[in-house]
Design a protein around this motif. Structure first.
Motif, PDB file in Angstrom:
ATOM      1  N   MET A 160       0.864  -1.167   0.000  1.00 14.96           N
ATOM      2  CA  MET A 160       0.000   0.000   0.000  1.00 14.96           C
ATOM      3  C   MET A 160       0.909   1.227   0.000  1.00 14.96           C
ATOM      4  N   ASP A 161       0.585   2.155  -0.842  1.00 16.35           N
ATOM      5  CA  ASP A 161       1.443   3.331  -0.881  1.00 16.35           C
ATOM      6  C   ASP A 161       1.135   4.260   0.285  1.00 16.35           C
ATOM      7  N   MET A 162       2.029   5.172   0.474  1.00 10.43           N
ATOM      8  CA  MET A 162       1.957   6.072   1.617  1.00 10.43           C
ATOM      9  C   MET A 162       0.699   6.938   1.583  1.00 10.43           C
ATOM     10  N   TYR A 163       0.261   7.392   0.404  1.00  9.34           N
ATOM     11  CA  TYR A 163      -0.915   8.257   0.288  1.00  9.34           C
ATOM     12  C   TYR A 163      -2.212   7.499   0.610  1.00  9.34           C
ATOM     13  N   ALA A 164      -2.291   6.272   0.189  1.00 12.23           N
ATOM     14  CA  ALA A 164      -3.476   5.453   0.495  1.00 12.23           C
ATOM     15  C   ALA A 164      -3.571   5.219   2.002  1.00 12.23           C
ATOM     16  N   ARG A 165      -2.437   4.918   2.611  1.00  6.01           N
ATOM     17  CA  ARG A 165      -2.419   4.713   4.071  1.00  6.01           C
ATOM     18  C   ARG A 165      -2.812   5.990   4.795  1.00  6.01           C
ATOM     19  N   LEU A 166      -2.325   7.125   4.324  1.00  9.40           N
ATOM     20  CA  LEU A 166      -2.642   8.415   4.927  1.00  9.40           C
ATOM     21  C   LEU A 166      -4.140   8.701   4.826  1.00  9.40           C
ATOM     22  N   ARG A 167      -4.744   8.419   3.620  1.00  6.03           N
ATOM     23  CA  ARG A 167      -6.184   8.602   3.445  1.00  6.03           C
ATOM     24  C   ARG A 167      -6.960   7.686   4.402  1.00  6.03           C
ATOM     25  N   GLU A 168      -6.505   6.455   4.549  1.00 11.11           N
ATOM     26  CA  GLU A 168      -7.163   5.498   5.442  1.00 11.11           C
ATOM     27  C   GLU A 168      -7.125   5.981   6.888  1.00 11.11           C
ATOM     28  N   VAL A 169      -5.968   6.463   7.313  1.00  7.92           N
ATOM     29  CA  VAL A 169      -5.829   6.987   8.679  1.00  7.92           C
ATOM     30  C   VAL A 169      -6.682   8.233   8.846  1.00  7.92           C
ATOM     31  N   ASN A 170      -6.680   9.095   7.840  1.00  4.62           N
ATOM     32  CA  ASN A 170      -7.476  10.325   7.896  1.00  4.62           C
ATOM     33  C   ASN A 170      -8.963   9.996   7.989  1.00  4.62           C
ATOM     34  N   ASN A 171      -9.435   9.048   7.170  1.00  8.79           N
ATOM     35  CA  ASN A 171     -10.846   8.633   7.216  1.00  8.79           C
ATOM     36  C   ASN A 171     -11.199   8.033   8.585  1.00  8.79           C
ATOM     37  N   ALA A 172     -10.286   7.233   9.122  1.00  7.44           N
ATOM     38  CA  ALA A 172     -10.515   6.631  10.436  1.00  7.44           C
ATOM     39  C   ALA A 172     -10.615   7.713  11.502  1.00  7.44           C
ATOM     40  N   MET A 173      -9.783   8.729  11.405  1.00  6.90           N
ATOM     41  CA  MET A 173      -9.830   9.825  12.386  1.00  6.90           C
ATOM     42  C   MET A 173     -11.131  10.605  12.252  1.00  6.90           C
ATOM     43  N   LEU A 174     -11.581  10.844  11.004  1.00  9.96           N
ATOM     44  CA  LEU A 174     -12.847  11.544  10.797  1.00  9.96           C
ATOM     45  C   LEU A 174     -14.015  10.710  11.338  1.00  9.96           C
ATOM     46  N   TYR A 175     -13.950   9.398  11.078  1.00  5.86           N
ATOM     47  CA  TYR A 175     -14.998   8.511  11.583  1.00  5.86           C
ATOM     48  C   TYR A 175     -15.015   8.539  13.109  1.00  5.86           C
ATOM     49  N   LYS A 176     -13.829   8.477  13.721  1.00  2.00           N
ATOM     50  CA  LYS A 176     -13.733   8.501  15.185  1.00  2.00           C
ATOM     51  C   LYS A 176     -14.302   9.809  15.733  1.00  2.00           C
ATOM     52  N   GLN A 177     -14.002  10.918  15.072  1.00  2.00           N
ATOM     53  CA  GLN A 177     -14.505  12.215  15.510  1.00  2.00           C
ATOM     54  C   GLN A 177     -16.032  12.263  15.403  1.00  2.00           C
ATOM     55  N   LYS A 178     -16.570  11.809  14.260  1.00  2.00           N
ATOM     56  CA  LYS A 178     -18.025  11.801  14.094  1.00  2.00           C
ATOM     57  C   LYS A 178     -18.682  10.867  15.097  1.00  2.00           C
TER      58      LYS A 178
END
Length: 131
Positions: free
Chosen positions: A1-19
Motif C-alpha cells: 500500500m502506498d503512503m498516500y493510500a495509508r494516509l487517506r485510510e488513517v485520515n478517514n478513520a480519524m474523521l470517523y472517530k470524531q463523528k
C-alpha cells in the motif's frame, strides 16, 4: 500500500472517530436528559399514587345516630390500619374512657376530594365499604 493510500485510510478513520465521538456525546447528553425526565415523572407518579390513596376519610356511625370522621393519617399504611381496627370495633362500645361512650354500628371509606367535600358539607359523599 502506498503512503498516500495509508494516509487517506488513517485520515478517514480519524474523521470517523470524531463523528462517532460527537454522536456518542450527543446521545449521552440526550440519554442523561431523558433519565432525569424519567426520574422526575416517576417521582411525580409516586406522589400522585400516594395522593390518590391518601385522600380519604373514614365515616363512623353510632347507635345513637351520630356520625364521626377519622381524617388524620400519616400514610396509606396508617389509613389501612385505622380502617381495619375500626371495622373490628363495629357492634362494640367505643370511647369507654370518655363521658359519652357509644356503640359503633357502621364504618365506611369516603375517597376523593370531591366526595369528601360532598360528605363533609352535605352528608352524601360516595361511600365505599371496602378499601
Amino acid at each position: 500500500m502506498d503512503m498516500y493510500a495509508r494516509l487517506r485510510e488513517v485520515n478517514n478513520a480519524m474523521l470517523y472517530k470524531q463523528k462517532f465521538s460527537e454522536k456518542y456525546e450527543k446521545c449521552a447528553r440526550t440519554s442523561e436528559k431523558l433519565t432525569k425526565q424519567k426520574n422526575a415523572l416517576e417521582n411525580e407518579i409516586s406522589v400522585l399514587k400516594k395522593e390518590i390513596y391518601y385522600i380519604a376519610i373514614i365515616r363512623k356511625e353510632y347507635a345513637d345516630g351520630s356520625v364521626d370522621y377519622e381524617t388524620s393519617f400519616t400514610d396509606i399504611e396508617d389509613f389501612n390500619e385505622s380502617y381495619y381496627c375500626i371495622l373490628k370495633c363495629i357492634g362494640k362500645e367505643v370511647g369507654i374512657a370518655t363521658d359519652n361512650p357509644k356503640v359503633l354500628t357502621y364504618a365506611c371509606v369516603i375517597r376523593g376530594k370531591e366526595e369528601i367535600e360532598k360528605e363533609l358539607l352535605h352528608g352524601n359523599g360516595k361511600q365505599l365499604e371496602y378499601i
